[in-house]
Design a protein around this motif. Structure first.
Motif, short mmCIF file in Angstrom:
data_model
loop_
_atom_site.label_atom_id
_atom_site.label_comp_id
_atom_site.label_asym_id
_atom_site.label_seq_id
_atom_site.Cartn_x
_atom_site.Cartn_y
_atom_site.Cartn_z
N ASP A 165 0.84 -1.21 0.00
CA ASP A 165 0.00 0.00 0.00
C ASP A 165 0.87 1.26 0.00
N ALA A 166 2.03 1.13 0.63
CA ALA A 166 2.94 2.28 0.70
C ALA A 166 4.37 1.78 0.66
N GLY B 81 0.48 1.56 -7.67
CA GLY B 81 -0.64 1.88 -6.77
C GLY B 81 -0.24 2.13 -5.32
N ALA B 82 1.05 2.40 -5.09
CA ALA B 82 1.49 2.63 -3.71
C ALA B 82 1.66 4.12 -3.42
N ASP B 83 1.38 4.49 -2.17
CA ASP B 83 1.76 5.82 -1.70
C ASP B 83 3.24 5.78 -1.35
N VAL C 228 2.45 11.47 -2.00
CA VAL C 228 3.90 11.42 -1.84
C VAL C 228 4.32 12.40 -0.75
N GLN C 229 4.92 11.84 0.26
CA GLN C 229 5.47 12.61 1.37
C GLN C 229 6.99 12.62 1.23
N VAL C 230 7.62 13.76 1.37
CA VAL C 230 9.08 13.84 1.25
C VAL C 230 9.70 13.83 2.65
N GLY C 231 10.86 13.15 2.77
CA GLY C 231 11.44 12.88 4.09
C GLY C 231 12.04 14.05 4.85
N ILE D 114 2.24 16.51 5.65
CA ILE D 114 3.13 17.51 6.24
C ILE D 114 4.15 18.00 5.21
N ALA D 115 4.68 17.07 4.43
CA ALA D 115 5.72 17.42 3.46
C ALA D 115 5.36 16.89 2.08
N PRO D 116 4.24 17.38 1.52
CA PRO D 116 3.86 16.89 0.19
C PRO D 116 4.88 17.32 -0.85
#
Ligand code: NAD
Length: 363
Positions: free
Chosen positions: A63-64, A85-87, A115-118, A277-279
């Motif tokens: 899923d992610a 199909g993964a986040d 997509v969240q960036v680290g 938070i960090a798109p």
């Protein structure tokens, strides 16, 4: 349903993601679907291992996915994960160019994935408190002085390499640049002035001094080094207000330092379905600036170095004071009577609907 999360790049910094995955799996918040790495890694009991992310995606359909491989490898892996199909929790720096950023943003729109960036410090309560309470000002600055021994540049094949998108402000101090951009808020850079220096035989810089000027006339200055005997953790400053982002400490005008604890975890936030938070689109300016830094002429070697007391490399005497001085004044070393300084490299930016591009450069 419990989210099934895979990790691509399970060595190096991936070890900290493995600890987080174990913790969240232990709390029943996710299932570790797979580990993937080009190289063998310590196995995770009961978790399948793959040495190729495409095989992993087909076999596991997570899923992610957390992508924690070297920066220059991010884009193809990220695109494959989205198509499957993964986040994504994509480590910083997310990609290595504005063109790659746009390609990934298009894939995010096409697939409807998240997509969240680290940039984990963006989830700190300290940043939120600082943004709320710090006064507005014409100068936002970031300063940091760390020490990295020579072995740091031997830890991974891509360390210190220009093509791999390394460099003091682009990678280890990427959080300083991103925090400063977050504090600046709506900030559209129109120009960049950059001085890059190195203390060792690497392609990238280990001392970076940079000034961005925004379309509203405000300036954002960053001064960071990996060759300091004296430690400055990482300071974001607006006027007299200061955020020490690695420790989540804040000092507002007339107050003492206080810790503002609490961070929303990037993975938890990604899986929760809440606003990210960090798109990816929040990191567009970061990528444009980082790309311009990496594309700049080679860094100048620094003279007058002194061996570090532990004998594992050289330091620049007094550079901790210099990074703080540049941050406080907004003046680059070449404008501050520093004998070894060379004049800045300049880049102009053009901002258009949904994008920012380096337009021209000159010495
Ligand atoms: N958020 C943070 O604070 C933080 C801290 C450190 C590193 N990072 C980021 O994490 C990423 C990884 O950095 P690192 O220092 O761990 O690098 P590293 O080179 O030490 O480790 C990367 C791992 O990825 C594996 N790998 C490389 N290419 C692969 C591929 N195509 N498929 C599968 N596995 C592959 C390598 O074998 C290695 O185990 C970088 O983007 C870095 O900037 C973020």
């Amino acid at each position: 349903m419990t989210a099934r999360v895979a990790l691509v790049g399970a060595g190096g910094h991936g070890l900290s993601h493995r600890r987080k995955l174990r913790e969240l799996a232990g709390r029943g918040l996710l299932e570790i679907a797979a580990l993937c790495d080009r190289n063998p890694v310590e196995p995770e009991p009961g978790v399948p291992f793959f040495d190729d992310h495409e095989t992993m995606l087909r076999a596991v359909r997570p899923d992610a996915v957390i992508v924690c491989t070297p920066p220059h490898t991010h884009l193809p892996i990220a695109l494959d994960c989205l198509a499957a199909g993964a986040d994504l929790l994509l480590e910083k720096p997310p990609v290595v160019s504005v063109a790659e950023h746009a390609e990934l943003e298009a894939a995010v729109r096409r697939t409807g994935r998240r997509v969240q960036v680290g940039f984990q410090a963006l989830g700190s309560a300290a940043l939120a408190a600082f943004r709320q309470a710090a006064p507005d000002g014409p100068l936002v600055s970031a300063a940091g002085a760390w020490w990295r021994p020579d072995s740091y540049y031997r830890r991974a094949p891509w360390a210190g390499k220009q093509a791999a998108f390394d460099g003091a402000l682009v990678n280890p101090f990427a959080h300083a640049l991103m925090q400063a951009l977050a504090v600046a808020g709506r900030f559209a850079p129109v120009s960049l002035e950059l001085e890059r220096y190195k203390t060792r035989d690497i392609q990238t810089d280990d001392c970076t001094f940079m000034r961005l000027t925004g379309s509203d006339g405000r300036r954002l200055v960053a001064a960071v080094t990996l060759a300091s005997e004296v430690f400055v953790a990482g300071e974001i400053r607006v006027g007299d207000a200061l955020l020490e982002y690695p420790t989540d400490r804040v000092r507002l005008p007339g107050e003492r330092f206080r810790e503002v604890p609490g961070r929303v975890g990037l993975l938890e936030n990604l899986l929760s379905g809440a606003e990210l938070i960090a798109p990816l689109d929040r990191t567009r300016t970061f990528t444009a600036v980082a790309e311009a830094i990496v594309a700049a002429p080679a860094p100048a070697p620094l003279p007058g170095l002194r061996p570090h007391p532990d004998g594992t490399g050289k330091v620049v005497p007094g550079i901790d004071q210099l990074v703080r001085q540049v941050a406080a004044t907004g003046l680059l070393p070449s404008e501050s009577d520093i004998a070894w300084a060379v004049g800045p490299h300049r880049v102009l930016f053009e901002t258009e609907e949904g994008g920012i591009h380096a337009q021209a450069e000159h010495r």
